[in-house]
Design a protein around this motif. Structure first.
Motif, PDB file in Angstrom:
ATOM      1  N   TYR A 161      -6.365  -0.753  -7.464  1.00  0.00           N
ATOM      2  CA  TYR A 161      -5.890   0.604  -7.231  1.00  0.00           C
ATOM      3  C   TYR A 161      -4.365   0.629  -7.068  1.00  0.00           C
ATOM      4  O   TYR A 161      -3.780   1.683  -6.827  1.00  0.00           O
ATOM      5  CB  TYR A 161      -6.555   1.209  -5.986  1.00  0.00           C
ATOM      6  N   LEU A 162      -3.703  -0.547  -7.176  1.00  0.00           N
ATOM      7  CA  LEU A 162      -2.251  -0.622  -7.044  1.00  0.00           C
ATOM      8  C   LEU A 162      -1.617  -1.182  -8.309  1.00  0.00           C
ATOM      9  O   LEU A 162      -2.170  -2.072  -8.957  1.00  0.00           O
ATOM     10  CB  LEU A 162      -1.849  -1.523  -5.866  1.00  0.00           C
ATOM     11  N   PRO A 179       0.549   3.248  -5.821  1.00  0.00           N
ATOM     12  CA  PRO A 179      -0.870   3.613  -5.939  1.00  0.00           C
ATOM     13  C   PRO A 179      -1.154   4.225  -7.303  1.00  0.00           C
ATOM     14  O   PRO A 179      -0.339   4.973  -7.832  1.00  0.00           O
ATOM     15  CB  PRO A 179      -1.075   4.645  -4.826  1.00  0.00           C
ATOM     16  N   GLU A 182      -5.003   8.760  -5.706  1.00  0.00           N
ATOM     17  CA  GLU A 182      -4.791   9.286  -4.366  1.00  0.00           C
ATOM     18  C   GLU A 182      -5.565   8.442  -3.357  1.00  0.00           C
ATOM     19  O   GLU A 182      -6.780   8.284  -3.473  1.00  0.00           O
ATOM     20  CB  GLU A 182      -5.249  10.745  -4.295  1.00  0.00           C
ATOM     21  N   LEU A 183      -4.858   7.906  -2.363  1.00  0.00           N
ATOM     22  CA  LEU A 183      -5.497   7.028  -1.381  1.00  0.00           C
ATOM     23  C   LEU A 183      -5.758   7.730  -0.046  1.00  0.00           C
ATOM     24  O   LEU A 183      -6.363   7.148   0.851  1.00  0.00           O
ATOM     25  CB  LEU A 183      -4.635   5.788  -1.145  1.00  0.00           C
ATOM     26  N   ASP A 184      -5.263   8.946   0.116  1.00  0.00           N
ATOM     27  CA  ASP A 184      -5.524   9.745   1.314  1.00  0.00           C
ATOM     28  C   ASP A 184      -5.131   8.996   2.577  1.00  0.00           C
ATOM     29  O   ASP A 184      -4.103   8.328   2.619  1.00  0.00           O
ATOM     30  CB  ASP A 184      -6.997  10.170   1.345  1.00  0.00           C
ATOM     31  N   LYS A 187      -3.949   5.222   2.689  1.00  0.00           N
ATOM     32  CA  LYS A 187      -2.723   4.775   2.014  1.00  0.00           C
ATOM     33  C   LYS A 187      -1.893   3.793   2.846  1.00  0.00           C
ATOM     34  O   LYS A 187      -1.484   2.736   2.327  1.00  0.00           O
ATOM     35  CB  LYS A 187      -1.876   5.985   1.611  1.00  0.00           C
ATOM     36  N   ILE A 191      -1.186   0.038   1.308  1.00  0.00           N
ATOM     37  CA  ILE A 191       0.164  -0.275   0.857  1.00  0.00           C
ATOM     38  C   ILE A 191       0.801  -1.346   1.744  1.00  0.00           C
ATOM     39  O   ILE A 191       1.386  -2.326   1.266  1.00  0.00           O
ATOM     40  CB  ILE A 191       1.050   0.990   0.860  1.00  0.00           C
ATOM     41  N   TYR A 219       6.008   7.842   2.784  1.00  0.00           N
ATOM     42  CA  TYR A 219       5.229   8.650   3.721  1.00  0.00           C
ATOM     43  C   TYR A 219       5.712   8.407   5.128  1.00  0.00           C
ATOM     44  O   TYR A 219       6.445   7.459   5.388  1.00  0.00           O
ATOM     45  CB  TYR A 219       3.726   8.316   3.611  1.00  0.00           C
TER      46      TYR A 219
END
Length: 219
Positions: A161-162, A179, A182-184, A187, A191, A219
């Motif tokens: 997923y990365l 990403p 979307e990892l919601d 995340k 990460i 984020y």
């Protein structure tokens, strides 16, 4: 056989040679070093989110190693709720799980953990272990640059997923983790865990002063 710069930089040829990367991956798969559907992506133009939907990425297979490790920290039934997995599934070394299942148990940890930063200490225990043949590649890399290349090139095969890539900006090596979906709420865990694994490896094996490293998150 293509070598990239010892300082961790990527030549223009390496950046654009997605075909060469796939041939390397195919050779490793033939030797049993990669999962049958491991995804190895080297360039922005070859990222899976350019030709796969989020649902298709969620269907990709990955090792259950990290989930098995998490059953030591969380009650297995609650950790695996909604995944369709059992503790016995994770204890089977031949069993592969989907990205969708992995994302679900990571989301579960966010509800079960006593503090939102629980994963920082956990990630530190993973540094040079539990990464299959990539662990061997990391500790046997002849130079720091080769170690960085091995991590960025092959670690996404374990976390598909990365997308990861590295480049030189002046005298600085920049490692980028992006990403592909979307990892919601998961995340930060998904990460920061590989970032900690990479930083600890550089510190332990090469004595890199982590005070010189800078981490930037969106984020």
């Amino acid at each position: 056989s293509e070598r990239r710069t010892a300082g961790g930089g990527v030549s223009a040829r390496a950046r654009g040679d997605a075909k060469g990367s796939k041939l390397v991956a195919a050779a490793m798969q033939q030797k049993g070093m990669l999962l049958p559907n491991s995804v190895i992506f080297m360039t922005d133009t070859d990222r899976p989110d350019t030709w796969m939907t989020a649902s298709e990425i969620e269907d990709l297979l990955m090792p259950g190693t990290y989930g098995r490790h998490l059953t030591r920290l969380f009650e297995p039934a609650r950790l695996l709720a909604g995944t369709g997995l059992s503790e016995q599934d994770l204890n089977d070394p031949t069993r592969r799980i989907t990205v969708r299942q992995a994302l679900q148990y990571i989301r579960n940890t966010m509800a079960l953990a006593p503090a939102p930063d629980w994963y920082l200490a956990w990630a530190g225990t993973l540094a040079d272990h539990f990464h299959g043949p990539i662990s061997i590649a990391l500790v046997s890399a002849p130079t720091l640059g080769d170690g960085l290349d091995a991590f960025l090139r092959y670690f996404p095969g374990r976390v598909p997923y990365l997308h990861m890539q590295g480049r030189l900006v002046g005298e600085t090596h920049l490692s980028e983790l992006t990403p592909l979906m979307e990892l919601d709420v998961a995340k930060p865990v998904l990460i920061e865990t590989p970032l900690i694994v990479l930083l600890q490896h550089l510190h332990t094996v090469y004595g890199v002063d982590l005070a010189e490293a800078r981490i930037e998150l969106d984020y």
